[in-house]
Design a protein around this motif. Structure first.
Motif, PDB file in Angstrom:
ATOM      1  N   GLY A  85      41.435  25.399  28.482  1.00 22.42           N
ATOM      2  CA  GLY A  85      40.742  24.577  29.467  1.00 22.42           C
ATOM      3  C   GLY A  85      39.967  25.418  30.464  1.00 22.42           C
ATOM      4  O   GLY A  85      38.803  25.120  30.784  1.00 22.42           O
ATOM      5  N   GLN A  86      40.583  26.483  30.952  1.00 18.00           N
ATOM      6  CA  GLN A  86      39.901  27.372  31.892  1.00 18.00           C
ATOM      7  C   GLN A  86      38.727  28.083  31.214  1.00 18.00           C
ATOM      8  O   GLN A  86      37.681  28.300  31.821  1.00 18.00           O
ATOM      9  N   HIS A 136      45.300   8.756  28.579  1.00 18.84           N
ATOM     10  CA  HIS A 136      46.563   9.467  28.417  1.00 18.84           C
ATOM     11  C   HIS A 136      46.636  10.003  26.992  1.00 18.84           C
ATOM     12  O   HIS A 136      45.857   9.598  26.115  1.00 18.84           O
ATOM     13  N   GLY A 137      47.551  10.930  26.781  1.00 16.81           N
ATOM     14  CA  GLY A 137      47.750  11.488  25.458  1.00 16.81           C
ATOM     15  C   GLY A 137      46.641  12.448  25.045  1.00 16.81           C
ATOM     16  O   GLY A 137      45.908  12.985  25.885  1.00 16.81           O
ATOM     17  N   PRO A 138      46.471  12.669  23.738  1.00 14.87           N
ATOM     18  CA  PRO A 138      45.465  13.614  23.241  1.00 14.87           C
ATOM     19  C   PRO A 138      44.040  13.270  23.679  1.00 14.87           C
ATOM     20  O   PRO A 138      43.224  14.165  23.897  1.00 14.87           O
ATOM     21  N   VAL A 139      43.730  11.976  23.808  1.00 10.82           N
ATOM     22  CA  VAL A 139      42.387  11.577  24.250  1.00 10.82           C
ATOM     23  C   VAL A 139      42.106  12.111  25.651  1.00 10.82           C
ATOM     24  O   VAL A 139      40.999  12.584  25.947  1.00 10.82           O
ATOM     25  N   ALA A 143      39.109  14.753  26.607  1.00 11.46           N
ATOM     26  CA  ALA A 143      38.122  14.365  27.616  1.00 11.46           C
ATOM     27  C   ALA A 143      38.065  15.381  28.756  1.00 11.46           C
ATOM     28  O   ALA A 143      36.972  15.765  29.209  1.00 11.46           O
ATOM     29  N   ILE A 144      39.216  15.833  29.216  1.00 16.85           N
ATOM     30  CA  ILE A 144      39.252  16.834  30.287  1.00 16.85           C
ATOM     31  C   ILE A 144      38.547  18.106  29.841  1.00 16.85           C
ATOM     32  O   ILE A 144      37.762  18.707  30.586  1.00 16.85           O
ATOM     33  N   VAL A 146      36.159  18.453  27.609  1.00 13.10           N
ATOM     34  CA  VAL A 146      34.712  18.238  27.523  1.00 13.10           C
ATOM     35  C   VAL A 146      34.071  18.301  28.905  1.00 13.10           C
ATOM     36  O   VAL A 146      33.040  18.959  29.106  1.00 13.10           O
ATOM     37  N   PHE A 147      34.674  17.636  29.876  1.00 11.66           N
ATOM     38  CA  PHE A 147      34.078  17.629  31.215  1.00 11.66           C
ATOM     39  C   PHE A 147      34.205  18.986  31.907  1.00 11.66           C
ATOM     40  O   PHE A 147      33.358  19.343  32.732  1.00 11.66           O
ATOM     41  N   LEU A 148      35.229  19.753  31.584  1.00  8.79           N
ATOM     42  CA  LEU A 148      35.311  21.121  32.106  1.00  8.79           C
ATOM     43  C   LEU A 148      34.176  21.970  31.545  1.00  8.79           C
ATOM     44  O   LEU A 148      33.589  22.798  32.257  1.00  8.79           O
ATOM     45  N   LEU A 149      33.858  21.790  30.268  1.00 10.61           N
ATOM     46  CA  LEU A 149      32.736  22.510  29.667  1.00 10.61           C
ATOM     47  C   LEU A 149      31.425  22.157  30.361  1.00 10.61           C
ATOM     48  O   LEU A 149      30.635  23.045  30.709  1.00 10.61           O
TER      49      LEU A 149
END
Length: 455
Positions: A85-86, A136-139, A143-144, A146-149
């Motif tokens: 994620g980072q 919640h869950g894998p989705v 999503a997190i 993608v938006f971090l990218l």
């Protein structure tokens, strides 16, 4: 017989050649900067206090890593996913700084581009908060990510544009002072919000009892507060800022053509080249940043109160240290504060490794916050002082790209080391990179400000 004739100032001025068009334009530019300096100083101060406050909370090595660990803890390789994620957040900033530099270096007005990129950054933070509320869950995890990218993509371009704005309107002698004041004020707001968020928003284990209950998801609320604060800061900058038009700008060129000039830009200045190497090594030292709070959980478990307290101490260290880094940079040059921050970073990491109780962990977090503040201020400001004004955009683009590349692979490699070898080898690797940067700064890199004084 020789007669000594005294000359008046008016006589000397009368004999001088009239100023050229370029000299008149440069003089008008400086008059505009001086006339609007109080207003622009206030604009950058308020933007830093509010706009950067939200990003301090969001990007602190506490809330986001803890949240990623929480939502991935049931998946294989949770530490690796935290690092991923980072890394994704930084991946977007690998190419975008150069693209951003190519888009602004030929413009006499940079503020409109800065506002666009800044707005798009804040949209991503708000989107992450919304995802944390409704998914919640894998989705949710996907999503997190993608938006971090996307956040990193717009952040890289925005950083170049905003640093150019500061270089245009804030004289060198005041840049350290400005950053010190705004970071102290913003740091106090950040630390207070972080403590309250950890204690009261996250402290009740918000992800139990239904992911759709807004009042139960403290992480989502914290991210939303970050988005609101950053939006307020950006709005005030747009209202207050008065941007001068420089006498000359570089002609517009394709991004690829400008990238081909990077080797020549480095080869032309040995000090700048080794500064870039030192900055890249220091950035590589951030390999352990997302894992500080995860390592400390054997002493301070990941409860909301502990996360809030660690965030508060880290951001206080970040905030108050600016009262030291800023004056040092203004008086001695930012090479001196860069050296100090690297030494402190190594020492604070060592303290964290040896910590045996809560007090020592908090001391280490305060030192880590102070060290990272010194590194960010020093590296971002020092790069502005190398070379000609027309090349500032590309120097910033190159610097941000190198940092983005290391910030991309660093957390991912850190996750692999953490999973396979543990946190201690990871932190030792981090200290080695920081020690290399420190050695280069002491023995090889010169202070660019002294060059200007000697001209």
């Amino acid at each position: 017989m020789c007669v000594d004739k005294a000359e008046t100032v008016e006589d000397i001025v009368a004999e001088m050649a009239p100023p050229t068009e370029a000299e008149r334009a440069e003089s008008a530019y400086q008059r505009f900067v001086d006339a609007n300096l109080p207003r622009n100083f206030a604009a950058h101060f308020i933007h830093g206090m509010l706009g950067m406050t939200g990003f301090r909370i969001f990007n602190a090595p506490t809330f986001l890593p803890a949240y990623l660990h929480l939502i991935t803890r049931g998946m294989p390789g949770s530490d690796l996913l935290v690092g991923l994620g980072q890394s994704l957040q930084q991946l977007g900033s690998v190419v975008s700084p150069v693209i951003g530099a190519a888009q602004v270096e030929h413009r006499k007005q940079v503020l409109p581009v800065s506002m666009l990129m800044g707005t798009l950054m804040r949209v991503q933070v708000a989107a992450i908060a919304i995802c944390a509320w409704v998914l919640h869950g894998p989705v949710l995890v996907v999503a997190i990510m993608v938006f971090l990218l996307l956040l990193g993509l717009f952040q890289g371009a925005q950083n170049v544009a905003f640093q150019m704005l500061m270089a245009k309107v804030i004289p060198t002698r005041l840049r350290g002072r400005l950053q010190a004041f705004r970071n102290v004020a913003g740091g106090q707001v950040s630390a207070s919000v972080a403590f309250l968020a950890g204690t009261y928003l996250i402290g009740k284990n918000p992800l139990t009892g239904g992911a759709f209950a807004l009042w139960r998801n403290g992480y989502a609320t914290t991210f939303a507060l970050s988005a609101i604060l950053t939006t307020l800061g950006l709005s005030m900058l747009a209202i207050l800022m008065r941007e001068p038009e420089p006498p000359t700008v570089r002609p517009r060129a394709r991004t690829w053509d400008r990238m081909r000039e990077f080797p020549a830009l480095l080869a032309a200045d040995r000090g700048y080249m080794f500064f870039m190497i030192a900055q890249t090594c220091a950035t590589a030292g951030r390999i352990g940043v997302p894992f500080y709070i995860l390592f400390a959980r054997h002493i301070m478990p990941l409860t909301g109160a502990n996360i809030g307290l660690q965030s508060f101490v880290l951001l206080e260290g970040d905030s108050l240290s600016n009262l030291v880094w800023g004056p040092i940079g203004d008086r001695l040059g930012f090479r001196a504060s860069f050296i100090g921050s690297m030494g402190l970073w190594i020492a604070a990491t060592l303290v964290l490794l040896l910590a045996g109780d809560t007090t020592v962990v908090l001391v280490a977090f305060a030192g880590l916050g102070a060290a990272q503040a010194g590194f960010q201020m020093s590296s971002q400001t020092m790069v502005l002082e190398f070379g000609a004004r027309q090349d500032i955009a590309m120097r910033l683009g190159l610097s941000q790209t190198a940092q983005g590349f290391m910030n991309t692979i660093g957390p991912l490699v850190g996750g692999v080391i953490a999973v396979t070898a543990g946190y201690r080898p990871l932190f030792v690797t981090s200290m080695v990179f920081e020690a290399v940067a420190l050695a280069l700064l002491i023995f090889v890199v010169d202070e660019p400000r002294y060059r200007r004084r000697n001209v």
